[in-house]
Design an enzyme around this catalytic site. Structure first.
Site, PDB file in Angstrom:
ATOM      1  N   HIS A  62      31.104 116.121 103.479  1.00 55.53           N
ATOM      2  CA  HIS A  62      31.728 115.070 104.292  1.00 55.53           C
ATOM      3  C   HIS A  62      32.736 114.278 103.470  1.00 55.53           C
ATOM      4  O   HIS A  62      32.390 113.301 102.809  1.00 55.53           O
ATOM      5  CB  HIS A  62      30.641 114.138 104.855  1.00 55.53           C
ATOM      6  CG  HIS A  62      31.146 113.217 105.930  1.00 55.53           C
ATOM      7  ND1 HIS A  62      30.361 112.818 106.992  1.00 55.53           N
ATOM      8  CD2 HIS A  62      32.339 112.606 106.121  1.00 55.53           C
ATOM      9  CE1 HIS A  62      31.056 112.016 107.783  1.00 55.53           C
ATOM     10  NE2 HIS A  62      32.257 111.854 107.270  1.00 55.53           N
ATOM     11  N   HIS A  88      37.083 112.867 103.431  1.00 52.81           N
ATOM     12  CA  HIS A  88      38.351 112.665 104.138  1.00 52.81           C
ATOM     13  C   HIS A  88      39.458 112.838 103.108  1.00 52.81           C
ATOM     14  O   HIS A  88      39.572 112.026 102.184  1.00 52.81           O
ATOM     15  CB  HIS A  88      38.400 111.272 104.764  1.00 52.81           C
ATOM     16  CG  HIS A  88      37.311 111.049 105.780  1.00 52.81           C
ATOM     17  ND1 HIS A  88      37.458 111.372 107.106  1.00 52.81           N
ATOM     18  CD2 HIS A  88      36.043 110.572 105.652  1.00 52.81           C
ATOM     19  CE1 HIS A  88      36.335 111.082 107.759  1.00 52.81           C
ATOM     20  NE2 HIS A  88      35.448 110.605 106.894  1.00 52.81           N
ATOM     21  N   ARG A 111      42.746 113.276 104.008  1.00 54.87           N
ATOM     22  CA  ARG A 111      43.918 112.567 104.565  1.00 54.87           C
ATOM     23  C   ARG A 111      45.156 113.408 104.820  1.00 54.87           C
ATOM     24  O   ARG A 111      46.138 112.882 105.324  1.00 54.87           O
ATOM     25  CB  ARG A 111      44.305 111.381 103.679  1.00 54.87           C
ATOM     26  CG  ARG A 111      43.190 110.376 103.429  1.00 54.87           C
ATOM     27  CD  ARG A 111      42.561 109.867 104.695  1.00 54.87           C
ATOM     28  NE  ARG A 111      41.657 108.741 104.442  1.00 54.87           N
ATOM     29  CZ  ARG A 111      40.695 108.386 105.293  1.00 54.87           C
ATOM     30  NH1 ARG A 111      40.511 109.049 106.427  1.00 54.87           N
ATOM     31  NH2 ARG A 111      39.914 107.364 105.015  1.00 54.87           N
ATOM     32  N   ASN A 165      39.899 114.090 110.954  1.00 57.13           N
ATOM     33  CA  ASN A 165      40.620 112.904 111.480  1.00 57.13           C
ATOM     34  C   ASN A 165      41.884 112.608 110.675  1.00 57.13           C
ATOM     35  O   ASN A 165      42.082 111.532 110.131  1.00 57.13           O
ATOM     36  CB  ASN A 165      39.701 111.669 111.552  1.00 57.13           C
ATOM     37  CG  ASN A 165      39.194 111.214 110.193  1.00 57.13           C
ATOM     38  OD1 ASN A 165      39.147 111.997 109.251  1.00 57.13           O
ATOM     39  ND2 ASN A 165      38.816 109.950 110.099  1.00 57.13           N
ATOM     40  N   ASP A 174      34.388 113.482 113.815  1.00 57.23           N
ATOM     41  CA  ASP A 174      33.978 112.363 112.953  1.00 57.23           C
ATOM     42  C   ASP A 174      34.889 111.152 113.085  1.00 57.23           C
ATOM     43  O   ASP A 174      36.108 111.270 113.059  1.00 57.23           O
ATOM     44  CB  ASP A 174      33.937 112.783 111.484  1.00 57.23           C
ATOM     45  CG  ASP A 174      33.374 111.659 110.621  1.00 57.23           C
ATOM     46  OD1 ASP A 174      32.356 111.070 111.019  1.00 57.23           O
ATOM     47  OD2 ASP A 174      33.963 111.345 109.583  1.00 57.23           O
ATOM     48  N   HIS A 187      26.264 111.029 107.998  1.00 56.55           N
ATOM     49  CA  HIS A 187      25.963 109.705 107.413  1.00 56.55           C
ATOM     50  C   HIS A 187      24.913 108.868 108.164  1.00 56.55           C
ATOM     51  O   HIS A 187      25.217 107.778 108.647  1.00 56.55           O
ATOM     52  CB  HIS A 187      27.236 108.897 107.215  1.00 56.55           C
ATOM     53  CG  HIS A 187      28.240 108.957 108.351  1.00 56.55           C
ATOM     54  ND1 HIS A 187      27.909 108.734 109.661  1.00 56.55           N
ATOM     55  CD2 HIS A 187      29.566 109.234 108.324  1.00 56.55           C
ATOM     56  CE1 HIS A 187      29.004 108.858 110.391  1.00 56.55           C
ATOM     57  NE2 HIS A 187      30.013 109.161 109.623  1.00 56.55           N
ATOM     58  N   ASN A 198      31.993 102.706 108.158  1.00 56.10           N
ATOM     59  CA  ASN A 198      31.344 103.030 109.413  1.00 56.10           C
ATOM     60  C   ASN A 198      30.611 104.354 109.284  1.00 56.10           C
ATOM     61  O   ASN A 198      31.255 105.355 109.021  1.00 56.10           O
ATOM     62  CB  ASN A 198      32.407 103.112 110.528  1.00 56.10           C
ATOM     63  CG  ASN A 198      31.764 103.149 111.892  1.00 56.10           C
ATOM     64  OD1 ASN A 198      30.556 103.022 112.028  1.00 56.10           O
ATOM     65  ND2 ASN A 198      32.578 103.356 112.906  1.00 56.10           N
ATOM     66  N   ASP A 224      31.018 110.888 102.283  1.00 59.75           N
ATOM     67  CA  ASP A 224      31.941 110.246 103.244  1.00 59.75           C
ATOM     68  C   ASP A 224      33.115 109.608 102.490  1.00 59.75           C
ATOM     69  O   ASP A 224      33.595 108.532 102.871  1.00 59.75           O
ATOM     70  CB  ASP A 224      31.206 109.215 104.117  1.00 59.75           C
ATOM     71  CG  ASP A 224      32.019 108.848 105.367  1.00 59.75           C
ATOM     72  OD1 ASP A 224      33.067 109.479 105.611  1.00 59.75           O
ATOM     73  OD2 ASP A 224      31.600 107.925 106.087  1.00 59.75           O
ATOM     74  N   HIS A 279      41.468 104.711 101.188  1.00 64.62           N
ATOM     75  CA  HIS A 279      42.491 103.926 101.884  1.00 64.62           C
ATOM     76  C   HIS A 279      43.404 103.305 100.838  1.00 64.62           C
ATOM     77  O   HIS A 279      42.986 103.066  99.697  1.00 64.62           O
ATOM     78  CB  HIS A 279      41.848 102.831 102.738  1.00 64.62           C
ATOM     79  CG  HIS A 279      41.066 103.371 103.898  1.00 64.62           C
ATOM     80  ND1 HIS A 279      41.666 103.972 104.988  1.00 64.62           N
ATOM     81  CD2 HIS A 279      39.724 103.428 104.128  1.00 64.62           C
ATOM     82  CE1 HIS A 279      40.724 104.363 105.846  1.00 64.62           C
ATOM     83  NE2 HIS A 279      39.535 104.062 105.349  1.00 64.62           N
TER      84      HIS A 279
HETATM   85  O1  DOR Z   1      33.925 104.610 106.915  1.00 64.49           O
HETATM   86  C1  DOR Z   1      34.462 105.489 107.556  1.00 64.49           C
HETATM   87  N1  DOR Z   1      35.637 106.003 107.189  1.00 64.49           N
HETATM   88  N2  DOR Z   1      33.864 105.931 108.661  1.00 64.49           N
HETATM   89  C2  DOR Z   1      34.475 106.780 109.506  1.00 64.49           C
HETATM   90  O2  DOR Z   1      33.902 107.115 110.488  1.00 64.49           O
HETATM   91  C3  DOR Z   1      35.838 107.253 109.243  1.00 64.49           C
HETATM   92  C4  DOR Z   1      36.163 107.157 107.812  1.00 64.49           C
HETATM   93  C5  DOR Z   1      37.627 107.266 107.557  1.00 64.49           C
HETATM   94  O3  DOR Z   1      38.257 108.219 108.027  1.00 64.49           O
HETATM   95  O4  DOR Z   1      38.184 106.412 106.868  1.00 64.49           O
HETATM   96 ZN    ZN Z   2      31.934 109.227 110.305  1.00 58.89          ZN
END
Ligand code: DOR
Ligand code: ZN
Length: 433
Positions: free
Chosen positions: A64, A66, A68, A98, A155, A238, A284, A311, A315
């Site tokens: 899990h 991201h 980007r 995502n 997700d 998660h 989240n 997860d 950012h």
């Molecule tokens: O904390 C999170 N970040 N929860 C999510 O569901 C999405 C993820 C994100 O893409 O930043």
């Molecule tokens: Zn999630």
């Protein structure tokens, strides 16, 4: 490709039941030979790594993350995210869809895996379950799988409609994929930016009730039960609440294929870490109560939790430097997962090293059906992490390989220093003592 001999190390390969001194020969991206110390037969000419005093294990697998890309390269790229993965001992990561645009097509799924992305470790895309992750129209799971997707998920956007989730589970079962659900009934979580509890009252922030998670997990389990004959696989992303883990435990007792993962921040931190609106503590699902945190630890120790997943959600700094309500959700995690798991699960709570490593490699590989990974049996992929299990060190986010800095673990003491990460026979990261 040159051959690589790892000598004098202590091999822990939970899937193969190995926990002893062994030398390993890697050749052409695969494990070619395993023998007692000094006993490799085919190692002449091979490059040598001296792993004396070190643990040698199957490369870690994070199901899990991201990354980007496409579309949000200012937060992270596949190259930088996988560099952070390699530094953390991971040799494979499963990337959530995502992105911008959402990965709901075989074209994007293939694009993410192409050599031009500069990945340092293996990237396994997770395809979106529905068109644009809007929770309405199913994507073509067979086509996504043929392009390399290892699961389907929306997700970040839970699949709320019963009918769509039921169809997703059935269609995924037909092609042998898991549906990974971000369990959050958003109808109960409107405008919430942290867990509902004493801290949210004190801070004057709208809170997300734990039932927003557990009620959707329970709904999904009911659907799996109704579809029992089709053998669907539901994976709960998660998990963060005691009630969600309890529901998974019960589903398993009932013989259903329901699995779950827990992120390090959910077994280590609570809503109190939000402090005075620290946006790095916003994610989240949110950090929960101490009782929920304890239930995550209990679930890991008693085996109901199938995998540790980070997860990793990078950012840009300017995005987190805003009012709490306006900050995006997420915390990075690839460089800190092993160090935290060894420091806390192993050292503090006495989970045997083999079980910690299994949660970070063999079990994630089994969950997503990643053939030839999560083990170092002869013939498997030469995905290896070599680390010093005794070394203590302090994580400094200023030194991160990720583009992002949004962690709560800056300055935390970690246990177990990664010395080499080898992906398919190639050194992806090295930091010899
Ligand atoms: O904390 C999170 N970040 N929860 C999510 O569901 C999405 C993820 C994100 O893409 O930043
Ligand atoms: Zn999630």
């Amino acid at each position: 490709m040159t051959a690589l001999a790892i000598r004098n190390g202590h091999l822990i390969d939970p899937a193969a039941g190995v926990d002893t001194a062994k030398d390993i020969l890697l050749k052409d991206g695969r494990v070619a030979e395993i023998a007692g110390p000094g006993k490799l037969k085919h190692a002449e000419g091979a490059e040598v790594i001296d792993a004396a005093g070190l643990t040698v294990a199957p490369g870690l697998i994070d199901i899990h993350v991201h990354l980007r890309e496409p579309g949000q390269g200012y937060k992270e790229t596949i190259a930088t995210g996988t560099a952070a993965a390699a530094a953390g001992g991971f040799t494979a990561v499963a990337a959530m869809p995502n992105t911008t645009p959402v990965n709901d097509s075989p074209e994007i799924t293939r694009w993410m895996q192409s050599p031009e992305r500069g990945a340092q470790v293996r990237v396994f895309p997770i395809g979106a379950a529905t068109r644009g992750s809007k929770g309405e129209t199913l994507n073509d799971f067979a086509a996504l799988k043929a392009a390399g997707a290892v699961a389907v998920s929306d997700d970040g956007q839970p699949i709320l409609k019963d009918g769509v989730m039921r169809e997703s589970l059935a269609a995924a079962a037909r092609v042998g994929l898991a549906v990974i659900q971000h369990a959050e009934d958003t109808r109960m979580a409107q405008g919430a930016s942290m867990n509902l509890g004493p801290a949210s009252f004190r801070l004057g922030l709208r809170g997300m009730p734990p039932e927003a998670e557990s009620s959707l997990v329970e709904r999904d389990i009911r659907l799996v039960s109704e579809l029992r004959d089709a053998h669907p696989h539901l994976h709960v992303a998660h998990a963060s609440t005691a009630a969600a883990v309890a529901a998974v435990r019960q589903a398993r007792r009932n013989g259903l294929r329901v699995t779950c993962e827990v992120a390090p921040h959910h077994f280590l931190l609570t809503e109190e870490h939000v402090g005075l609106y620290n946006t790095h503590a916003k994610m989240n699902p949110p950090l929960r109560s101490a009782a929920d945190r304890d239930a995550m630890i209990e679930g890991i120790l008693d085996g109901v939790v199938d995998a540790i997943a980070t997860d990793h959600a990078p950012h840009a700094p300017h995005e987190k430097e805003v009012e709490f309500e306006h900050a995006p959700n997420g915390i990075t995690g690839l460089e800190t997962a092993l160090g935290l798991c060894l420091r806390w699960l192993h050292k503090e709570w006495r989970l045997p090293l083999g079980r910690v490593l299994s949660l970070l490699s063999a079990q994630p590989a089994a969950l997503l059906n990643l053939k030839g990974r999560g083990t170092l049996a002869v013939g498997s992929y030469a995905d290896v992490v070599i680390f010093d299990p005794k070394a203590e060190w302090v994580y400094r986010v200023a030194e991160t390989k990720s583009k992002a800095r949004n962690t709560l673990f800056d300055g935390w003491t970690m246990q177990g220093k990664v010395r080499w990460t080898i992906c398919e026979g190639r050194v992806a990261y090295t930091n010899p003592a």
